[in-house]
Motif scaffolding. Structure first.
Motif, PDB file in Angstrom:
ATOM      1  N   ASP A   1       6.214  22.998  -3.186  1.00  0.00           N
ATOM      2  CA  ASP A   1       4.556  22.578  -3.534  1.00  0.00           C
ATOM      3  C   ASP A   1       4.187  21.410  -2.806  1.00  0.00           C
ATOM      4  O   ASP A   1       3.061  21.065  -2.993  1.00  0.00           O
ATOM      5  N   GLN A   2       5.130  20.918  -2.003  1.00  0.00           N
ATOM      6  CA  GLN A   2       4.622  19.747  -1.298  1.00  0.00           C
ATOM      7  C   GLN A   2       4.199  20.381   0.218  1.00  0.00           C
ATOM      8  O   GLN A   2       4.663  20.706   0.940  1.00  0.00           O
ATOM      9  N   SER A   3       2.746  20.091   0.221  1.00  0.00           N
ATOM     10  CA  SER A   3       2.049  20.396   1.403  1.00  0.00           C
ATOM     11  C   SER A   3       2.344  19.816   2.651  1.00  0.00           C
ATOM     12  O   SER A   3       2.768  18.565   2.555  1.00  0.00           O
ATOM     13  N   PRO A   4       2.197  20.345   3.911  1.00  0.00           N
ATOM     14  CA  PRO A   4       2.816  19.525   4.995  1.00  0.00           C
ATOM     15  C   PRO A   4       1.690  18.410   5.089  1.00  0.00           C
ATOM     16  O   PRO A   4       1.765  17.307   5.781  1.00  0.00           O
TER      17      PRO A   4
ATOM     18  N   ALA B   1       0.836  -1.181  -0.013  1.00  0.00           N
ATOM     19  CA  ALA B   1       0.072  -0.037  -0.112  1.00  0.00           C
ATOM     20  C   ALA B   1       0.809   1.254  -0.074  1.00  0.00           C
ATOM     21  O   ALA B   1       1.831   1.382   0.765  1.00  0.00           O
ATOM     22  N   GLY B   2       0.581   2.355  -0.629  1.00  0.00           N
ATOM     23  CA  GLY B   2       1.324   3.345  -0.946  1.00  0.00           C
ATOM     24  C   GLY B   2       0.576   4.687  -1.646  1.00  0.00           C
ATOM     25  O   GLY B   2      -0.487   4.295  -2.209  1.00  0.00           O
ATOM     26  N   THR B   3       0.857   5.937  -1.322  1.00  0.00           N
ATOM     27  CA  THR B   3       0.420   6.865  -2.112  1.00  0.00           C
ATOM     28  C   THR B   3       1.369   7.043  -3.278  1.00  0.00           C
ATOM     29  O   THR B   3       2.761   7.279  -3.203  1.00  0.00           O
ATOM     30  N   HIS B   4       0.853   7.150  -4.386  1.00  0.00           N
ATOM     31  CA  HIS B   4       1.455   7.318  -5.531  1.00  0.00           C
ATOM     32  C   HIS B   4       0.746   8.411  -6.430  1.00  0.00           C
ATOM     33  O   HIS B   4       0.408   8.135  -7.471  1.00  0.00           O
ATOM     34  N   ASP B   5       0.312   9.374  -5.886  1.00  0.00           N
ATOM     35  CA  ASP B   5      -0.753  10.640  -6.515  1.00  0.00           C
ATOM     36  C   ASP B   5      -0.479  11.651  -6.570  1.00  0.00           C
ATOM     37  O   ASP B   5      -1.123  12.480  -6.993  1.00  0.00           O
ATOM     38  N   HIS B   6       1.097  12.150  -6.390  1.00  0.00           N
ATOM     39  CA  HIS B   6       1.380  13.577  -6.487  1.00  0.00           C
ATOM     40  C   HIS B   6       2.718  13.659  -6.678  1.00  0.00           C
ATOM     41  O   HIS B   6       3.488  12.608  -6.296  1.00  0.00           O
ATOM     42  N   ALA B   7       3.248  14.732  -7.558  1.00  0.00           N
ATOM     43  CA  ALA B   7       4.441  14.975  -7.477  1.00  0.00           C
ATOM     44  C   ALA B   7       4.642  16.573  -7.486  1.00  0.00           C
ATOM     45  O   ALA B   7       3.736  17.205  -7.875  1.00  0.00           O
TER      46      ALA B   7
ATOM     47  N   VAL C   1      16.336   5.243  -3.363  1.00  0.00           N
ATOM     48  CA  VAL C   1      17.789   4.934  -3.280  1.00  0.00           C
ATOM     49  C   VAL C   1      18.343   6.045  -3.760  1.00  0.00           C
ATOM     50  O   VAL C   1      19.531   6.639  -3.414  1.00  0.00           O
ATOM     51  N   ALA C   2      17.917   6.665  -5.092  1.00  0.00           N
ATOM     52  CA  ALA C   2      18.650   7.759  -5.751  1.00  0.00           C
ATOM     53  C   ALA C   2      18.085   9.028  -5.711  1.00  0.00           C
ATOM     54  O   ALA C   2      18.726  10.091  -6.138  1.00  0.00           O
ATOM     55  N   GLY C   3      16.977   9.158  -4.800  1.00  0.00           N
ATOM     56  CA  GLY C   3      16.311  10.305  -4.667  1.00  0.00           C
ATOM     57  C   GLY C   3      15.380  10.703  -5.706  1.00  0.00           C
ATOM     58  O   GLY C   3      15.566   9.756  -6.924  1.00  0.00           O
ATOM     59  N   GLY C   4      14.627  11.375  -5.638  1.00  0.00           N
ATOM     60  CA  GLY C   4      13.480  11.669  -6.910  1.00  0.00           C
ATOM     61  C   GLY C   4      13.126  13.340  -7.024  1.00  0.00           C
ATOM     62  O   GLY C   4      12.672  13.992  -5.950  1.00  0.00           O
ATOM     63  N   PHE C   5      13.465  13.821  -8.142  1.00  0.00           N
ATOM     64  CA  PHE C   5      13.095  15.138  -8.337  1.00  0.00           C
ATOM     65  C   PHE C   5      11.453  15.261  -8.323  1.00  0.00           C
ATOM     66  O   PHE C   5      10.678  14.508  -8.999  1.00  0.00           O
ATOM     67  N   GLY C   6      11.307  16.386  -7.492  1.00  0.00           N
ATOM     68  CA  GLY C   6       9.681  16.490  -7.150  1.00  0.00           C
ATOM     69  C   GLY C   6       9.163  15.260  -6.519  1.00  0.00           C
ATOM     70  O   GLY C   6       7.900  15.320  -6.571  1.00  0.00           O
ATOM     71  N   GLN C   7       9.817  14.419  -5.988  1.00  0.00           N
ATOM     72  CA  GLN C   7       9.282  13.507  -4.985  1.00  0.00           C
ATOM     73  C   GLN C   7       9.795  13.196  -3.753  1.00  0.00           C
ATOM     74  O   GLN C   7      10.244  12.101  -3.363  1.00  0.00           O
TER      75      GLN C   7
END
Ligand SMILES: NC(=O)c1ccc[n+]([C@@H]2O[C@H](COP(=O)([O-])OP(=O)(O)OC[C@H]3O[C@@H](n4cnc5c(N)ncnc54)[C@H](O)[C@@H]3O)[C@@H](O)[C@H]2O)c1
Length: 277
Positions: free
Chosen positions: A128-131, A117-123, A173-179
């Motif tokens: 722009d990442q809300s608290p 289960a995971g959230t995979h719904d925004h970037a 592992v690598a980091g994710g731009f906007g993630q």
């Protein structure tokens, strides 16, 4: 390919995408499977649950009509296995414990947990990442995996057998731009996975993670197409993976063939984690 006859698996977030593919593949390998998700399509209160939930995902699922929890369980039964579709919010510790206890009572034991289960719904970049979304992602992706692992642990220990399989991500592992939150929680998952590998080794419990690259699931609808294009270009195989590519790795890690494999992060990423140019 792998024989999982007689085993019982619980797959979280299994109404669609990777979780649904994992559940079906485990069943094809002989497993009985509990298909758990926020929503079960046959639930008459589907709309109400989605409205009340703070989950963007729940609302997307209802709008897109991609809630296949019950359907997945039905397809598993058609394969001749036992299956149950259950509503379970992984962030709700009490609910998770009740579901796990119910599964053990009904099926007799629980051998495999796929923490999918995971959230995979925004970037979006950090500003722009809300608290609220940051907190929610930690709660679902990290605390959810902790809740489920803790709930199954005593049952696995009692039988001296268990397979914990976590879903991380190349972004972990690598980091994710906007993630930021996806990447942080995917990295955290690897710490949890390794700690439980150490703690579980003396109790016959293995703990491993699959590290997907980009896999074409329904959640891609929420990823901007130009971002998908860029990710495909960075993938050595120049194509997104299929959910069954991940499911194959899950079946392997659940199998007797992987009995001596623990604490491992297994990329299923088509080479996106390699130096490509
Ligand atoms: N698809 C990819 O490319 C990819 C890449 C790397 C990692 N992952 C990870 O794999 C997992 C599955 O990805 P996916 O593409 O199938 O995503 P998805 O959004 O299609 O499926 C996630 C499922 O988790 C469920 N879920 C969300 N919150 C929940 C909660 N609180 N309790 C129970 N269930 C909940 C959703 O309802 C949904 O069914 C996620 O953890 C994701 O971060 C996916």
């Amino acid at each position: 390919m792998f024989d999982l006859s007689g085993k019982v698996a619980l797959v979280t977030g299994a109404s669609r995408g990777l979780g649904r593919a994992d559940a079906l593949a485990l069943a094809r390998a002989g497993c009985d499977v509990v298909v758990a998700d926020l929503l079960v399509e046959s639930d008459p209160n589907l709309e109400k649950i989605a409205e009340a939930s703070d989950s963007v995902m729940a609302r997307v699922m209802v709008t897109d009509q991609v809630v296949f929890t019950e359907r997945t369980a039905r397809e598993i039964r058609e394969l001749g296995r036992r299956a149950e579709a259950l509503q379970m919010d992984v962030t709700d510790f009490q609910m998770v414990r009740e579901v796990v206890d119910r599964v053990v009572e009904q099926f007799g034991h629980l051998d495999i947990l796929v923490n999918n289960a995971g959230t995979h719904d925004h970037a979006g970049q950090i500003m722009d990442q809300s608290p609220e979304l940051w907190e929610r992602d930690l709660r679902v992706n990290l605390t959810g995996a902790y809740n489920c692992s803790q709930a199954v642990w005593p049952h696995m220990r009692a039988r001296n057998f268990g397979r914990l399989i976590f879903m991380s991500s190349v972004a972990g592992v690598a980091g994710g731009f906007g993630q930021a939150s996806a990447s942080t929680t995917s990295a955290g998952i690897l710490g949890l996975m390794r700690s439980l590998a150490l703690e579980g080794a003396r109790h016959g419990i293995t703990s491993n993670a699959v590290v997907p690259g980009i896999i074409a699931t329904e959640s891609f609808r929420t990823t901007p197409p130009e971002m998908v294009d860029r990710m495909v270009l960075r993938t050595a195989m120049r194509a997104p993976g299929r959910p069954d590519d991940v499911a194959g790795a899950v079946c392997y890690l659940a199998s007797d063939e992987a009995a001596y494999v623990t604490g491992v992060q297994l990329p299923v990423a088509g080479g996106i984690d390699l130096f490509t140019f």
